[in-house]
Design a protein around this motif. Structure first.
Motif, short mmCIF file in Angstrom:
data_model
loop_
_atom_site.label_atom_id
_atom_site.label_comp_id
_atom_site.label_asym_id
_atom_site.label_seq_id
_atom_site.Cartn_x
_atom_site.Cartn_y
_atom_site.Cartn_z
N PRO A 1 2.05 -8.74 -3.24
CA PRO A 1 1.27 -7.51 -3.43
C PRO A 1 -0.18 -7.78 -3.81
CG PRO A 1 2.74 -7.88 -5.30
CD PRO A 1 3.09 -8.91 -4.26
N GLN A 2 -1.05 -6.94 -3.26
CA GLN A 2 -2.48 -7.02 -3.54
C GLN A 2 -2.93 -5.95 -4.53
OE1 GLN A 2 -4.27 -9.67 -2.12
NE2 GLN A 2 -2.14 -10.18 -1.66
N ALA A 3 -1.97 -5.17 -5.02
CA ALA A 3 -2.23 -4.11 -6.00
C ALA A 3 -0.90 -3.79 -6.67
CB ALA A 3 -2.79 -2.87 -5.30
N PRO A 4 -0.91 -3.03 -7.76
CA PRO A 4 0.34 -2.67 -8.43
C PRO A 4 1.36 -2.02 -7.49
CG PRO A 4 -1.49 -2.17 -9.86
CD PRO A 4 -2.08 -2.55 -8.53
N VAL A 5 0.89 -1.21 -6.55
CA VAL A 5 1.76 -0.66 -5.51
C VAL A 5 1.27 -1.22 -4.18
CG1 VAL A 5 2.54 1.42 -4.32
CG2 VAL A 5 2.22 1.45 -6.80
N HIS A 6 2.16 -1.91 -3.49
CA HIS A 6 1.84 -2.45 -2.16
C HIS A 6 3.12 -2.42 -1.35
CE1 HIS A 6 -0.40 -5.71 0.37
NE2 HIS A 6 0.19 -4.79 1.13
N ILE A 7 3.21 -1.43 -0.48
CA ILE A 7 4.41 -1.20 0.31
C ILE A 7 4.07 -1.32 1.78
CG2 ILE A 7 6.15 0.56 0.91
CD1 ILE A 7 5.73 1.57 -2.04
N LEU A 8 4.98 -1.88 2.55
CA LEU A 8 4.82 -1.99 3.99
C LEU A 8 5.73 -0.99 4.67
CD1 LEU A 8 4.89 -5.87 4.32
CD2 LEU A 8 2.89 -4.38 4.15
N VAL A 9 5.21 -0.28 5.64
CA VAL A 9 5.99 0.66 6.46
C VAL A 9 5.99 0.10 7.87
CG1 VAL A 9 6.22 3.04 7.26
CG2 VAL A 9 5.22 2.57 5.00
N ILE A 10 7.19 -0.20 8.39
CA ILE A 10 7.29 -0.81 9.72
C ILE A 10 8.16 0.05 10.63
CG2 ILE A 10 6.95 -3.12 8.76
CD1 ILE A 10 9.93 -3.68 9.22
N PRO A 11 7.79 0.13 11.90
CA PRO A 11 8.65 0.84 12.84
C PRO A 11 9.85 -0.02 13.20
CG PRO A 11 6.79 -0.11 14.01
CD PRO A 11 6.57 -0.38 12.54
N ALA A 71 2.39 8.49 3.53
CA ALA A 71 1.92 9.46 2.53
C ALA A 71 3.06 9.89 1.61
CB ALA A 71 1.31 10.67 3.22
N LYS A 72 4.23 10.11 2.16
CA LYS A 72 5.40 10.49 1.36
C LYS A 72 5.72 9.41 0.33
CE LYS A 72 10.31 11.60 1.89
NZ LYS A 72 11.36 11.93 2.86
N ILE A 73 5.70 8.16 0.76
CA ILE A 73 6.00 7.05 -0.14
C ILE A 73 4.94 6.93 -1.24
CG2 ILE A 73 6.05 4.51 -0.23
CD1 ILE A 73 7.49 4.71 2.52
N ALA A 74 3.67 7.07 -0.88
CA ALA A 74 2.61 7.01 -1.88
C ALA A 74 2.83 8.07 -2.96
CB ALA A 74 1.25 7.18 -1.21
N LEU A 102 1.29 7.94 -6.75
CA LEU A 102 -0.12 7.68 -6.47
C LEU A 102 -0.84 8.97 -6.13
CD1 LEU A 102 0.25 4.51 -4.22
CD2 LEU A 102 -0.24 4.60 -6.67
N ASN A 103 -1.98 9.19 -6.76
CA ASN A 103 -2.86 10.29 -6.40
C ASN A 103 -3.92 9.84 -5.41
OD1 ASN A 103 -1.69 12.33 -8.05
ND2 ASN A 103 -2.64 11.36 -9.82
N HIS A 104 -4.19 8.53 -5.41
CA HIS A 104 -5.19 7.92 -4.53
C HIS A 104 -4.58 6.62 -4.03
CE1 HIS A 104 -8.03 10.71 -6.37
NE2 HIS A 104 -7.49 10.33 -7.53
N TRP A 105 -4.72 6.35 -2.77
CA TRP A 105 -4.19 5.12 -2.19
C TRP A 105 -4.93 4.81 -0.91
CZ3 TRP A 105 -1.57 9.74 -1.94
CH2 TRP A 105 -1.27 10.24 -0.68
N ILE A 125 2.12 -0.75 8.38
CA ILE A 125 1.12 -0.05 7.59
C ILE A 125 1.26 -0.51 6.15
CG2 ILE A 125 0.35 2.20 6.73
CD1 ILE A 125 1.43 3.43 9.31
N HIS A 126 0.15 -0.91 5.56
CA HIS A 126 0.11 -1.24 4.14
C HIS A 126 -0.22 0.04 3.37
CE1 HIS A 126 -0.30 -5.70 4.67
NE2 HIS A 126 -0.78 -5.30 5.84
N VAL A 127 0.55 0.36 2.37
CA VAL A 127 0.26 1.45 1.44
C VAL A 127 -0.09 0.77 0.12
CG1 VAL A 127 1.13 3.50 0.25
CG2 VAL A 127 1.85 3.02 2.62
N ILE A 128 -1.35 0.87 -0.27
CA ILE A 128 -1.87 0.10 -1.41
C ILE A 128 -2.48 1.05 -2.44
CG2 ILE A 128 -3.50 -1.70 -2.11
CD1 ILE A 128 -3.39 -2.66 0.86
N GLY A 129 -2.10 0.89 -3.71
CA GLY A 129 -2.67 1.73 -4.75
C GLY A 129 -2.27 1.27 -6.13
N GLY A 130 -2.54 2.11 -7.10
CA GLY A 130 -2.22 1.79 -8.48
C GLY A 130 -3.35 1.14 -9.24
#
Length: 113
Positions: A34-44, A70-73, A78-81, A100-105
């Motif tokens: 992870p590159q941030a406290p929240v770092h999730i990958l979404v893959i097809p 967006a749903k996962i964030a 997360l309010n901002h990601w 897709i990387h979902v990064i935030g926190g």
């Protein structure tokens, strides 16, 4: 046929992941580096090497991936990601299965790199 990747092995259940979300079109899990406290990958579930190879018939899948991101964030509180799609090795793509990387926190700086 698409090249074998770590993500195709995760999708087949050969490699464990910290799953966050799953449906018939995609899988989301926590990044192991992870590159941030929240770092999730979404893959097809469909093997598409990168956004460059996506085709018109992938339009609804691509929209679904963004909506799931967006749903996962939101589920992660997360309010901002940031959502990131790297396309090609010079852009930082290391696994050639669209994701897709979902990064935030934390505060995310701009420009990123």
């Amino acid at each position: 046929m698409s090249e074998e990747t770590i993500f195709s092995r995760i999708l087949r259940g050969e490699i464990d992941c910290d799953e966050i979300y799953s449906d018939e079109m995609c899988l989301a899990f926590r990044d192991i580096q992870p590159q941030a406290p929240v770092h999730i990958l979404v893959i097809p579930r469909k093997a598409i090497p990168s956004l460059r190879e996506a085709e018109i018939q992938d339009e609804s899948l691509l929209g679904h991936l963004l909506l799931v991101s967006a749903k996962i964030a939101k589920l992660e509180g997360l309010n901002h990601w940031r959502t990131v799609i790297n396309s090609g090795s010079e852009a930082g793509q290391t696994v050639f299965h669209l994701h897709i990387h979902v990064i935030g926190g934390r505060k995310l700086n701009w420009p990123p790199g």
